[in-house]
Design an enzyme around this catalytic site. Structure first.
Site, PDB file in Angstrom:
ATOM      1  N   LYS A  89      -4.637 -11.070   8.432  1.00 29.22           N
ATOM      2  CA  LYS A  89      -4.461  -9.434   8.776  1.00 29.22           C
ATOM      3  C   LYS A  89      -5.602  -8.874   9.148  1.00 29.22           C
ATOM      4  O   LYS A  89      -5.718  -7.793  10.071  1.00 29.22           O
ATOM      5  CB  LYS A  89      -3.678  -8.922   7.406  1.00 29.22           C
ATOM      6  N   GLU A 111       2.066   0.215   7.316  1.00 33.86           N
ATOM      7  CA  GLU A 111       3.130  -0.099   6.321  1.00 33.86           C
ATOM      8  C   GLU A 111       2.537  -1.696   5.801  1.00 33.86           C
ATOM      9  O   GLU A 111       1.908  -2.219   6.619  1.00 33.86           O
ATOM     10  CB  GLU A 111       4.349  -0.461   7.137  1.00 33.86           C
ATOM     11  N   SER A 375      -2.305 -19.107   6.259  1.00 30.67           N
ATOM     12  CA  SER A 375      -2.382 -17.681   6.620  1.00 30.67           C
ATOM     13  C   SER A 375      -3.017 -16.705   5.676  1.00 30.67           C
ATOM     14  O   SER A 375      -3.642 -15.558   5.868  1.00 30.67           O
ATOM     15  CB  SER A 375      -1.066 -16.862   6.948  1.00 30.67           C
TER      16      SER A 375
END
Length: 395
Positions: A89, A111, A375
């Site tokens: 991210k 969010e 990830s």
């Protein structure tokens, strides 16, 4: 493959801008700012520095010897779990928050579901001197307390969302409402490859660093990948690693969604069971009730607990370039445990879905070279694992 999206933000029939009129100028401003600023030498130099010295890139392409022996394949993990803050991210939030700063925006909203996008946004804002507020569903706040504390420690305000299922979909809806109300002063840092144009393109471009690195690392090592596997919720880590391999038909690409409790029960397998609809400003596949309402969804993973998917993934499904599969809660739990015990790496519960697909379909990959996008890391999911591991062993 065609160069997409087109000028109107469509990937084939998917994408576009389905938003209130008040947001059209803001999206146009964002599109123009990204086009202009992201190409400048100053922006590229600043982002390169942040990715290298703050985020810790490049991440390793790690040969998982024990996993490989079990699967009968050569399995490499693209270690996004080693990025600062613990997941892919940060690649996107550093890019978007730096863009916000260049645009003169002082306040950033986001969010989050699993909390990793919230943490990455909060860390990026702290680094760049920006005010940060993060919307998060009450259910996700409860199951991701560790990440809530991290966001607050970075100086962000975490705003609980009590509407709907109190998860990621509802947090995204509240963030959009905030942006509508404060569009002139606020930058909305969207966390996945979803939303109205130009967000799917912007997120993809900032996440492409994963695939670009993996491609270089494979080439340097003299390795030819037969298959790349990644989990898919909204779809940012997967489009990030897939995109630079789309033109190579020899590389099979597989996206793994959350099968939850089963496809006849509660799940998040949007591309397997969804229909075309509109959610959060974009036309894509969507899990819907028979009368067209957004379905209630479920996944053991907070980051995959979303009823939609990025429009580029919908296009890649329709084109047949990417195969989309699913793994259930119990399969993800098994994979979470397996990698921890066999490789000493605790994967994010999201990433465990991609691993789970390899484990259950290992005969298909025997003798192949497989790259899995790991990830994120699973520290944030230890509470979920503790709460659910009894289901794995039937007690």
């Amino acid at each position: 493959m065609k160069k997409l999206p087109n000028k109107k933000g469509y990937f084939g029939e998917f994408g576009g801008k389905f938003v209130p009129e008040v947001l059209i100028p803001a999206l146009s401003e964002l599109e123009e700012a990204y086009r202009r600023i992201s190409k400048t030498t100053v922006f590229k130099r600043e982002l390169s520095f942040l990715l290298k010295d703050f985020a810790g890139r490049p991440t390793p392409l790690y040969f998982a010897a024990n996993l490989s022996k079990y699967a009968g394949a050569k399995v490499y993990l693209k270690r996004e779990d080693m990025v600062h803050t613990g997941a892919h991210k940060l690649n996107n939030t550093l890019g978007q928050c730096l863009l916000a700063k260049h645009m003169g925006k002082k306040r950033v909203i986001a969010e989050t579901g699993a909390g990793q996008h919230g943490v990455a946004t909060a860390a990026s804002c702290a680094k760049l001197g920006l005010e940060c507020e993060v919307y998060m569903g009450e259910v996700d706040i409860e199951r991701q307390k560790h990440n809530v504390l991290r966001m607050e420690l970075f100086g962000a305000r975490v705003v609980p969302v009590y509407a709907g299922q109190k998860t990621l979909k509802d947090a995204a809806s509240e963030a959009l409402r905030d942006w509508i109300a404060n569009v002139n002063t606020t930058y909305y840092c969207l966390g996945s490859a979803i939303g109205p144009h130009p967000y799917p393109k912007i997120v993809r471009e900032f996440q492409r660093v994963i695939g670009k690195e993996a491609k270089r690392q494979l080439l340097k090592a003299g390795i030819s990948a037969d298959c790349i596997i990644a989990c898919v919720g909204g779809g940012s880590n997967s489009i990030g690693i897939f995109y630079d391999f789309l033109g190579n038909a020899k590389v099979k690409l597989i996206g793994v969604e959350a099968g939850g409790e089963g496809l006849n029960k509660r799940h998040c397998a949007t591309l397997s069971k969804g229909r075309i609809g509109v959610l959060h400003g974009t036309k894509s596949y969507l899990l819907q009730t028979p009368d067209g309402q957004v379905s209630d969804v479920h996944s053991i993973s907070a980051g995959l607990d979303y009823p939609g998917v990025g429009p580029e993934h919908s296009y890649l499904k329709e084109s047949g370039r990417v195969k989309y599969a699913h793994a259930g809660d119990l399969e993800a739990l098994e994979a979470f445990e397996f990698l921890s015990r066999k490789e000493g790496i605790i994967p994010a519960m999201e990433s465990a879905h991609a691993l789970a697909y390899l484990l259950k379909e290992k005969e298909k990959f025997r003798g192949k070279t497989v790259v899995i996008c790991l990830s994120g890391r699973g520290d944030k999911d230890l509470g979920i694992y503790q709460e659910n591991r009894g289901k794995r062993y039937g007690y």
